[in-house]
Motif scaffolding. Structure first.
Motif, PDB file in Angstrom:
ATOM      1  N   HIS A 177       0.764  -1.037  -0.297  1.00  0.00           N
ATOM      2  CA  HIS A 177      -0.054   0.140   0.077  1.00  0.00           C
ATOM      3  C   HIS A 177       1.146   1.744   0.106  1.00  0.00           C
ATOM      4  O   HIS A 177       0.848   2.300   0.918  1.00  0.00           O
ATOM      5  N   GLY A 178       1.954   0.885  -0.561  1.00  0.00           N
ATOM      6  CA  GLY A 178       2.926   2.331  -0.816  1.00  0.00           C
ATOM      7  C   GLY A 178       2.051   3.499  -1.035  1.00  0.00           C
ATOM      8  O   GLY A 178       2.381   4.488  -1.072  1.00  0.00           O
ATOM      9  N   GLY A 179       1.289   3.850  -1.573  1.00  0.00           N
ATOM     10  CA  GLY A 179       0.496   5.333  -2.186  1.00  0.00           C
ATOM     11  C   GLY A 179      -0.053   5.814  -0.990  1.00  0.00           C
ATOM     12  O   GLY A 179       0.486   7.178  -0.555  1.00  0.00           O
TER      13      GLY A 179
ATOM     14  N   ILE B  15      -0.600  18.789   0.693  1.00  0.00           N
ATOM     15  CA  ILE B  15      -0.761  17.209   1.508  1.00  0.00           C
ATOM     16  C   ILE B  15      -1.996  17.238   1.824  1.00  0.00           C
ATOM     17  O   ILE B  15      -2.271  16.013   2.059  1.00  0.00           O
ATOM     18  N   PHE B  16      -2.621  17.860   1.680  1.00  0.00           N
ATOM     19  CA  PHE B  16      -3.840  17.793   1.812  1.00  0.00           C
ATOM     20  C   PHE B  16      -4.439  16.915   1.223  1.00  0.00           C
ATOM     21  O   PHE B  16      -5.430  16.016   0.942  1.00  0.00           O
ATOM     22  N   ALA B  17      -4.038  17.064  -0.701  1.00  0.00           N
ATOM     23  CA  ALA B  17      -4.849  16.326  -1.851  1.00  0.00           C
ATOM     24  C   ALA B  17      -3.991  15.040  -1.586  1.00  0.00           C
ATOM     25  O   ALA B  17      -4.934  13.552  -1.703  1.00  0.00           O
TER      26      ALA B  17
ATOM     27  N   LEU C 277      -6.235  11.522  -1.134  1.00  0.00           N
ATOM     28  CA  LEU C 277      -5.926  10.329  -2.538  1.00  0.00           C
ATOM     29  C   LEU C 277      -4.988   9.067  -1.427  1.00  0.00           C
ATOM     30  O   LEU C 277      -5.437   8.010  -1.951  1.00  0.00           O
ATOM     31  N   ALA C 278      -5.101   9.135  -0.386  1.00  0.00           N
ATOM     32  CA  ALA C 278      -4.407   7.678   0.924  1.00  0.00           C
ATOM     33  C   ALA C 278      -5.531   7.331   1.064  1.00  0.00           C
ATOM     34  O   ALA C 278      -5.364   6.112   1.844  1.00  0.00           O
ATOM     35  N   PHE C 279      -6.438   8.162   1.644  1.00  0.00           N
ATOM     36  CA  PHE C 279      -7.850   7.375   2.521  1.00  0.00           C
ATOM     37  C   PHE C 279      -8.059   6.430   1.894  1.00  0.00           C
ATOM     38  O   PHE C 279      -8.558   5.187   2.858  1.00  0.00           O
ATOM     39  N   PRO C 280      -8.231   5.811   0.861  1.00  0.00           N
ATOM     40  CA  PRO C 280      -9.140   4.558   0.310  1.00  0.00           C
ATOM     41  C   PRO C 280      -8.336   3.215   0.342  1.00  0.00           C
ATOM     42  O   PRO C 280      -8.414   2.357   0.934  1.00  0.00           O
TER      43      PRO C 280
END
Length: 424
Positions: free
Chosen positions: A51-53, A267-269, A273-276
């Motif tokens: 889950h690198g992203g 940082i916000f973006a 995007l890491a949330f899923p």
């Protein structure tokens, strides 16, 4: 920059500050090498590779402390998050806004609240890592073992926060920024080693390396130009006579930075995007896991293109959002009017605020597109060249920004010491 550093070393007071900063950063790297007890690091590394992203940005900022699950695995991200929250609340809550403007005492109180919120966020993040994301890495499922891991991570963040404040107070530069900078740069030797090994093995050729270096240099030059870019709006101050003396009548300018939002929108973006991928660790559903792996994978096609496009759009949106809540053109116009200042050709009051808003929107668009490109290009560059310098747009902005600000601070202190010596 090197000349400024050499001049600073010749001044005893600045030399002491530089040595103190260097020693504190060594303490940071030592703490980043001490593993948290009761954790199987191999399991953590495997989860991060899968889950690198979701964890790439945080691992880069921590200087690989997260993937090695050391004392400083959380790095200063809880402090950054709490600072952003307090800053946003200061805009939304009038009492906190007054406190921010009330002087040193008000700012000290807000700083104290930031520290308390940092500890709370560190405790929450440490719990989420220990019993949620990396539960399988725990060597023992006992409550005491889990509590020990959570408290160790929280204490590491608290110590790191103190370390950053000490660097700010007694060293050179902003302590938190220097810690992040040092963490990012500390990965470079290992990346160089991997690149040389891949070149010797024939997996990448020297043309790819040369292309990577050329594009990287162009990106850094572009980052420097945008970070230094300022639109100077001319300001004229009216003359006024008090007795026999005349005041005002001077010409000045109002600086509007091209990159007004800094690195915050990226940082916000990245967090959104890491949330899923973070949610995937809690939702054990094969269908959802395949969906995330296909469309939200920031390292392989087709997910890399969807990821980059979403990141591009989100960075632009967050740039406008952040600037709209942190910069008030009406307040700036009122302050200018109260100081008997005006923009030539623009009437004071609402016309001035409208002019500043229009100028700011244009600059924000340029800065937002720049941030979006910088956030996306390094990922695409790594995909195209296979050179294992896995730096993101956020880390690149931080490294260049911190280097510029630290050099400016050293230069200003050097000039001040020279003037003091001349006056003596």
């Amino acid at each position: 920059m090197l000349n400024t550093f050499k001049k600073a070393l010749k001044i005893p007071e600045l030399r002491k500050k530089l040595v103190f900063t260097f020693l504190m950063l060594i303490v940071f790297r030592i703490g980043s090498s001490i593993p948290v007890p009761g954790i199987d690091v191999a399991v953590v590394k495997e989860a991060i590779n899968q889950h690198g992203g979701a964890f790439a940005l945080y691992d880069v900022i921590s200087g690989s402390a997260l993937s090695n699950f050391t004392l400083f695995a959380l790095s200063v991200t809880p402090y950054i998050t709490s600072s952003i929250i307090i800053q946003l609340l200061a805009v939304a809550i009038p009492s906190m806004e007054e406190m921010q403007k009330s002087g040193e005492q008000g700012r000290k109180k807000l700083a104290s609240w930031t520290r308390y919120l940092t500890i709370m966020l560190a405790l929450i993040q440490a719990t989420a890592l220990s019993i949620g994301m990396f539960r399988s890495a725990l060597m023992s499922d006992s409550i005491m073992s889990t509590v020990a891991v959570v408290l160790t991570l929280t204490a590491g963040t608290a110590f790191l926060m103190w370390l950053g404040e000490m660097i700010t107070e007694k060293g050179v530069g902003n302590g938190m920024s220097m810690i992040i900078f040092f963490g990012i740069v500390s990965r470079f030797p290992n990346d160089v080693k991997q690149t040389i090994a891949l070149a010797k093995a024939g997996q990448i050729n020297y043309i790819q390396i040369a292309l990577f270096l050329l594009i990287s240099i162009l990106i850094v030059v572009g980052v420097i130009m945008i970070l230094q870019g300022v639109r100077k709006i001319p300001v004229q101050y009216a003359k006024r006579t008090v007795g026999r003396s005349t005041y005002g009548g001077k010409q000045s300018h109002m600086p509007l930075k091209v990159n007004q939002a800094g690195v915050i929108p990226v940082i916000f973006a990245s967090s959104l995007l890491a949330f899923p991928q973070v949610l995937q660790l809690f939702i054990k559903n094969p269908t959802y896991a395949q969906f995330v792996a296909k469309w939200f994978n920031g390292t392989q096609a087709p997910g890399i293109y969807v990821f980059s496009l979403l990141q591009f759009v989100l960075v632009i949106g967050f740039s406008y959002f952040y600037i709209s809540i942190t910069f008030n053109p009406v307040e700036v116009a009122d302050n200018l009017k109260n100081a008997n200042g005006f923009i030539p050709g623009i009437r004071p009051g609402k016309p001035t605020s409208d002019f500043i808003t229009k100028s700011l929107n244009r600059l924000t668009f340029v800065g937002a597109v720049f941030l979006a490109i910088i956030a996306s290009v390094p990922t695409m560059l790594y995909q195209a060249t296979n050179v294992p310098f896995q730096f993101g747009g956020t880390s690149l902005l931080i490294v260049v920004g911190v280097a510029i600000e630290t050099a400016k601070q050293l230069e200003s202190q050097t000039v001040m010491r020279n003037y003091q010596g001349f006056l003596k």
